[in-house]
Scaffold this active site. Structure first.
Site, PDB file in Angstrom:
ATOM      1  N   TYR A  16       0.852  -1.193   0.000  1.00 53.96           N
ATOM      2  CA  TYR A  16       0.000   0.000   0.000  1.00 53.96           C
ATOM      3  C   TYR A  16       0.885   1.238   0.000  1.00 53.96           C
ATOM      4  O   TYR A  16       1.711   1.419   0.892  1.00 53.96           O
ATOM      5  CB  TYR A  16      -0.883  -0.042   1.249  1.00 53.96           C
ATOM      6  CG  TYR A  16      -1.998   0.981   1.340  1.00 53.96           C
ATOM      7  CD1 TYR A  16      -2.210   1.947   0.363  1.00 53.96           C
ATOM      8  CD2 TYR A  16      -2.866   0.967   2.425  1.00 53.96           C
ATOM      9  CE1 TYR A  16      -3.233   2.865   0.462  1.00 53.96           C
ATOM     10  CE2 TYR A  16      -3.899   1.887   2.540  1.00 53.96           C
ATOM     11  CZ  TYR A  16      -4.084   2.838   1.562  1.00 53.96           C
ATOM     12  OH  TYR A  16      -5.103   3.754   1.669  1.00 53.96           O
ATOM     13  N   CYS A  17       0.735   2.092  -1.020  1.00 51.17           N
ATOM     14  CA  CYS A  17       1.457   3.366  -1.102  1.00 51.17           C
ATOM     15  C   CYS A  17       2.967   3.123  -1.042  1.00 51.17           C
ATOM     16  O   CYS A  17       3.511   2.406  -1.867  1.00 51.17           O
ATOM     17  CB  CYS A  17       0.978   4.309  -0.004  1.00 51.17           C
ATOM     18  SG  CYS A  17       1.583   6.007  -0.144  1.00 51.17           S
ATOM     19  N   LEU A  18       3.661   3.682  -0.065  1.00 48.12           N
ATOM     20  CA  LEU A  18       5.099   3.472   0.062  1.00 48.12           C
ATOM     21  C   LEU A  18       5.422   1.992   0.250  1.00 48.12           C
ATOM     22  O   LEU A  18       6.454   1.497  -0.227  1.00 48.12           O
ATOM     23  CB  LEU A  18       5.646   4.290   1.231  1.00 48.12           C
ATOM     24  CG  LEU A  18       7.116   4.130   1.596  1.00 48.12           C
ATOM     25  CD1 LEU A  18       8.021   4.362   0.399  1.00 48.12           C
ATOM     26  CD2 LEU A  18       7.472   5.078   2.738  1.00 48.12           C
ATOM     27  N   GLY A  29       3.867  -0.329  -1.236  1.00 50.42           N
ATOM     28  CA  GLY A  29       3.838  -0.871  -2.591  1.00 50.42           C
ATOM     29  C   GLY A  29       5.104  -0.561  -3.361  1.00 50.42           C
ATOM     30  O   GLY A  29       5.586  -1.394  -4.138  1.00 50.42           O
ATOM     31  N   LEU A  39      -1.629  -1.126  -4.035  1.00 54.26           N
ATOM     32  CA  LEU A  39      -2.708  -0.194  -3.716  1.00 54.26           C
ATOM     33  C   LEU A  39      -2.159   1.231  -3.743  1.00 54.26           C
ATOM     34  O   LEU A  39      -1.235   1.564  -3.008  1.00 54.26           O
ATOM     35  CB  LEU A  39      -3.291  -0.503  -2.328  1.00 54.26           C
ATOM     36  CG  LEU A  39      -3.747  -1.946  -2.072  1.00 54.26           C
ATOM     37  CD1 LEU A  39      -4.288  -2.078  -0.648  1.00 54.26           C
ATOM     38  CD2 LEU A  39      -4.787  -2.369  -3.093  1.00 54.26           C
TER      39      LEU A  39
END
Length: 695
Positions: free
Chosen positions: A428-430, A432, A456
């Site tokens: 998720y975000c960082l 990811g 994500l």
């Protein structure tokens, strides 16, 4: 990652106070609006509500003595009046409630004492800052930490090179303004006229009906909107195509200024605040002053606006409550294994790598909106990395350490806990971005333990990184690195402030109005509690992340980044990938995230969800909110992809579940945390998540 969709100094001169206490006097010299406004504030609460709803200073409502001129009739001529002091009893009879004298005395004494401490602390910090950075200039130093002076100077120079363009903008602005004056006069005569400019339907600042029904407040609102449009058009018209970064910075900070100057942010131009002040006798402003001082104290002299009632939440009690155990721990993370709720589970465990810019429990806020709990109910054995909130002892931890002690350590631990080498991974975000870097690293080593990857709201190509790019230039990075070198980390409050500026109206000014002008207490809201629970960033890791990815965009360049002796090439990633972006994401713009579909080498599915960086992800099927778009054809152009996409109602979660379970449908008996080779170390959500930034 701070997005949610959240919630939505009276200093009148003595003459105005007298008119309010008196119940007002007749207008003088044709100046009706100010005196009629004051007169209305002196009337009973019912009249004040009526006036704010649609008649203040312009018709039958709000006139002193209960008499009003006919629509279109001239205002009565001013008459000489003799003012006499008004007793509290007289004020009460006039309908204006006076504040409790004891409350005023107690509040002001408290204000004086707390203000003295805050000012002393502020002066001490300023003195320390000057000693630490003697002779710093405006660029990259204390006087201009965001390095915006040069960008605005360049914009001004371009404006001066084309005075005709500026003159044309001014003529258009004044033409609209004259039309507004005329329309307002016609409205006050009883005509119905269309607005010169209307607020955006999504703009919650002007939700109070008085902004439309009352001629004076409608004029104030439209004046502001016209001025805002003029400023932003002038700025955009002077943008340099040769330096898009500077243009983006000027545009961003112009919008910050425009948002700050909204009439909703000031007592005398906000009808809701005026109404509340009349109802409470100004006690809302006393309470607001107390709230302001409390937030300054909480921030140790820096304003930290309270967005949520923190006393209503306890981690592990009524937030982040999905049952599980910590089964592994190292310097950077605790690995949580969640307890099964089904007899059978998918053979492949699910590893979730959240960002460490915020805490993992955004995916486990409450049972009804917990992605973690929902994934467990779908038959996944869920493991989550709960990152440490680092202090100065972890200053030298780098991105390579997060890879080694994060996903690599988690894969080893999952094999010990379950006996399974193969996993499905979610970033998720960082988290990811870290997952993508790890997969490229694993591809170079022929490590195939991750069999599917879900990203994500993740960027791997930072060429168009959205508004966060405003904070990334050499001057700002040097200033930031100097500050981080003093502590060993970036304070969590600075990260929070950066993200809040991306949604200033929602995450800054709405709370200024609610907390300081209306004097209200913050509302208990789980997402805002998480948003306020900020984390620090280790100095070495954060500098690498900002420079190598945001500033230089090296991750997308084959071989440009080396981690643990391995050159990374994202094009070597061949595992099936599921990419989710959100349409209104200010942190990872969906068009930038879409670029990964043209980079990864394996089979890829891209899904676009409605809403933003958080709400679009945390969208349980039961909520019935926010649609999503799908399109099997991954055109190189994101806009072409969207044109051919099909919009589907509801959450993206079921679509993801169908995709990930199709990768391997084999099932095994449910696994109990702590029953494998790794004993339980603590109950979920663990210890690391409870460490507050405290800065």
């Amino acid at each position: 990652m701070n997005e949610p969709g959240a919630a939505d100094r009276v200093a009148a001169d003595r003459g105005a106070e007298s008119r309010v206490a008196d119940g007002g006097d007749t207008p003088r010299n044709g100046d009706t609006s100010r005196d009629q406004t004051a007169a209305t504030a002196a009337r009973p609460v019912e009249v004040a509500r009526e006036a704010a709803a649609g008649g203040l200073g312009a018709g039958e409502k709000g006139f002193p003595g209960g008499s009003a001129p006919r629509r279109g009739a001239a205002a009565p001529r001013a008459q000489a009046t003799t003012r006499t002091p008004v007793s509290p009893r007289g004020a009460a009879e006039a309908g204006f409630r006076l504040p409790d004298p004891e409350l005023v005395s107690r509040t002001m004494a408290d204000v004086a004492e707390r203000s003295q401490r805050l000012v002393s602390e502020f002066l001490r910090r300023q003195e320390d800052g000057v000693r630490q950075q003697p002779g710093t200039g405006a660029r990259g130093g204390v006087l201009d930490p965001f390095n915006i002076g040069g960008a605005f100077a360049e914009m001004t120079a371009r404006l001066m090179q084309n005075p005709a363009q500026l003159m044309q903008a001014q003529v258009g602005f004044w033409g609209d303004y004259l039309t507004l004056w005329g329309n307002t006069a016609r409205r006050m005569m009883g005509e119905q006229v269309a607005p010169v400019i209307a607020e955006d339907a999504k703009d919650k600042r002007f939700k109070d009906e008085a902004w439309r029904d009352n001629e004076i407040f409608d004029f104030i609102k439209q004046s502001y909107l016209l001025s805002s449009r003029y400023l932003q058009n002038v700025v955009r018209g002077a943008e340099s195509k040769d330096d898009p970064k500077a243009a983006q910075k000027v545009d961003f900070y112009t919008r910050q200024f425009v948002d700050a100057m909204s009439p909703t942010n000031f007592v005398m131009t906000n009808p809701e605040v005026l109404r509340r002040t009349a109802e409470t006798g100004g006690e809302n402003l006393l309470k607001g002053l107390s709230n302001l001082l409390a937030d300054l104290e909480r921030g140790k002299g820096n304003l930290r606006i309270s967005m949520v009632d923190r006393t209503k939440f306890t981690i592990g009690k009524n937030i982040a409550v999905t049952p599980g155990k910590v089964v592994f721990r190292n310097d950077l993370m605790e690995l949580i294994q969640y307890a099964p709720t089904t007899d059978k589970v998918l053979k492949r465990p699910l590893l979730i790598l959240p960002p460490w810019i915020n805490k993992f429990y955004v995916l486990d806020l409450k049972p009804k909106n917990s992605f973690i709990r929902w994934a467990v109910s779908q038959g996944h054995t869920v493991f989550v990395c709960s990152w440490v909130n680092p202090d100065e002892s972890l200053a030298e931890k780098g991105f390579d350490d997060y890879m080694r002690e994060g996903p690599y350590a988690a894969l080893d631990a999952i094999e010990q806990a379950t006996g399974e080498r193969e996993v499905n991974a979610v970033g998720y975000c960082l988290g990811g971005t870290l997952l993508a870097a790890t997969l490229a690293h694993m591809a170079a080593k022929n490590d195939t333990r991750v069999k599917s990857a879900t990203f994500l709201t993740t960027m791997v190509d930072f060429e168009e990184a959205g508004e966060l790019g405003v904070f990334i230039d050499e001057g700002q990075l040097q200033t930031l690195e100097t500050k981080m070198s003093e502590r060993g980390y970036l304070p969590g409050s600075e990260m929070a402030n950066t993200f809040n500026m991306l949604r200033a109206n929602d995450l800054i000014w709405s709370f200024v109005v609610q907390n300081y002008l209306l004097g209200q207490e913050p509302f208990p809201f789980d997402l805002l509690y998480w948003n306020d629970d900020s984390t620090r960033m280790p100095a070495r890791m954060h500098s690498f992340y900002l420079r190598r990815m945001y500033q230089q965009n090296d991750l997308v360049k084959p071989g440009a980044i080396t981690l643990d002796g391995v050159a990374l090439n994202l094009r070597k990633i061949e595992v099936p990938s599921y990419l989710l972006s959100t349409r209104e994401d200010h942190i990872a713009p969906w068009r930038s995230a879409y670029r990964a579909t043209q980079i990864f080498g394996g089979q890829t599915r891209f899904v676009l969800a409605a809403s933003g960086h958080i709400a679009g992800v945390v969208n349980p099927p039961e909520s019935g909110k926010y649609s999503h778009w799908v399109n099997e054809t991954l055109d190189p152009s994101p806009d072409t992809w969207l044109e051919g996409a099909t919009e589907l109602a509801g959450s993206w979660w079921p679509d993801w579940q169908r995709w990930v379970s199709a990768q391997d449908r084999r099932q095994v008996p449910a696994r109990v945390p702590g029953s494998g080779k790794l004993p339980a170390l603590a109950d979920a959500p663990g210890d690391y998540v409870r460490v507050m930034a405290g800065d």
